[in-house]
Design a protein around this motif. Structure first.
Motif, PDB file in Angstrom:
ATOM      1  N   ASP A 223      69.055  62.981  79.975  1.00 34.97           N
ATOM      2  CA  ASP A 223      68.246  62.785  80.921  1.00 34.97           C
ATOM      3  C   ASP A 223      67.781  64.010  81.447  1.00 34.97           C
ATOM      4  O   ASP A 223      68.372  64.680  82.081  1.00 34.97           O
ATOM      5  N   LEU A 224      66.392  64.225  81.294  1.00 33.34           N
ATOM      6  CA  LEU A 224      65.854  65.477  81.873  1.00 33.34           C
ATOM      7  C   LEU A 224      64.878  65.193  82.966  1.00 33.34           C
ATOM      8  O   LEU A 224      63.781  64.351  82.688  1.00 33.34           O
ATOM      9  N   VAL A 225      64.952  65.917  84.186  1.00 32.23           N
ATOM     10  CA  VAL A 225      63.909  65.479  85.060  1.00 32.23           C
ATOM     11  C   VAL A 225      63.197  66.728  85.553  1.00 32.23           C
ATOM     12  O   VAL A 225      63.961  67.969  85.784  1.00 32.23           O
ATOM     13  N   VAL A 226      61.888  66.985  85.514  1.00 29.23           N
ATOM     14  CA  VAL A 226      61.168  68.197  85.701  1.00 29.23           C
ATOM     15  C   VAL A 226      59.984  67.914  86.690  1.00 29.23           C
ATOM     16  O   VAL A 226      59.674  66.996  86.944  1.00 29.23           O
ATOM     17  N   ASN A 227      59.651  68.944  87.409  1.00 31.93           N
ATOM     18  CA  ASN A 227      58.468  69.211  88.453  1.00 31.93           C
ATOM     19  C   ASN A 227      57.371  68.906  87.469  1.00 31.93           C
ATOM     20  O   ASN A 227      56.726  70.248  86.837  1.00 31.93           O
ATOM     21  N   ALA A 228      56.702  68.016  87.383  1.00 35.02           N
ATOM     22  CA  ALA A 228      55.480  67.670  86.625  1.00 35.02           C
ATOM     23  C   ALA A 228      54.264  68.439  87.274  1.00 35.02           C
ATOM     24  O   ALA A 228      53.179  68.614  86.301  1.00 35.02           O
ATOM     25  N   GLN A 229      54.212  68.885  88.362  1.00 39.15           N
ATOM     26  CA  GLN A 229      52.893  69.403  88.970  1.00 39.15           C
ATOM     27  C   GLN A 229      52.842  70.785  88.633  1.00 39.15           C
ATOM     28  O   GLN A 229      51.810  71.423  88.620  1.00 39.15           O
TER      29      GLN A 229
END
Length: 249
Positions: A223-229
């Motif tokens: 599970d990878l969470v990144v700053n989409a901005q």
């Protein structure tokens, strides 16, 4: 590579094994240049003797579809050798492009999240190796986090990965950036599928990655969470296995 030998099939068992291996060669399950599983593993998979497996390989060898040397039997269908493929960092998509970012990675021997256990075929409450990664700029921007759980197959077949069990205390630094190379050198072909969702925070994107081998056995889930901005995510890969006797690249 599915097992499909039946007692009603008039073909000899060695011919059916050869046909199934040929299908795996043609559809890319066994990639050009990749080493085939050893005779013992093939015999166990097809419920046959090693001599029967040798007969099947002889058929493919006579047609120039595989070749055998002291390192094993390799696919010979046209295509770029697997060893020429570039290495991929792990977890793929986690490393930021910012050279000044600070990252931290650890491993722990623990019970994985329930959804990870289900995806990996682990019994509830059964512990496994869990890798945690975090990266961010000094000001806190561009934050990326990744949590990966490894399957029993990955730990049993990838020697370098299994070594981390004894030092998986959740606090010591553990960079596993070469884990995909380790898996390939163990004879595994890596296939992945990503699911991309918004976790409710408009500034972030969640990616769930599942990786399995050429036998559809799960290897890891991330599970990878990144700053989409600030970041764009574009990736897709299938990595064939490489010769396990080859040195590091």
């Amino acid at each position: 590579m599915a097992r499909s030998t039946t007692h009603d099939d008039p073909q000899p068992l060695y011919a059916r094994i050869a046909s199934e291996l040929l299908g795996a060669l043609r559809d890319g399950t066994i990639a050009p240049g990749e080493r085939l599983p050893g005779e013992r593993r093939l015999a166990a998979r097809f419920g046959a003797s090693r001599e029967t497996v040798r007969q099947a390989l002889d058929i493919l060898r006579r047609d120039g579809l595989v070749s055998t040397d002291r390192r094993g039997t390799h696919a010979e269908l046209p295509g770029p050798p697997a060893g020429q493929l570039p290495s991929l960092g792990f977890p793929l998509g986690a490393q930021t492009a910012r050279s000044f970012a600070v990252d931290r990675a650890t491993v722990n021997w623990e019970t994985p999240p329930p959804e990870h256990a289900a995806a990996l075929g682990l019994a509830p409450w059964r512990p496994t190796l869990v890798h945690r990664y975090e990266s961010a700029a000094p000001d806190g921007h561009g934050r990326r986090t990744a949590v990966t759980s490894f399957s029993a197959v990955a730990l049993s077949e990838v020697e370098e990965l299994a070594r981390y069990r004894d030092r998986a205390d959740g606090s010591s630094s553990a960079q596993l950036r070469r884990v995909y190379d380790w898996m390939r050198r163990a004879g595994l072909t890596l296939h992945h599928r990503d699911s991309i969702t918004g976790p409710g925070d408009a500034a972030s994107v969640r990616v769930r990655r599942r990786v399995h081998d050429q036998y559809a056995r799960p290897l890891e889930i991330t599970d990878l969470v990144v700053n989409a901005q600030q970041d764009a995510l574009v990736y897709e890969f299938t990595l064939p296995a490489v010769d396990a006797t080859a040195g590091p690249r």
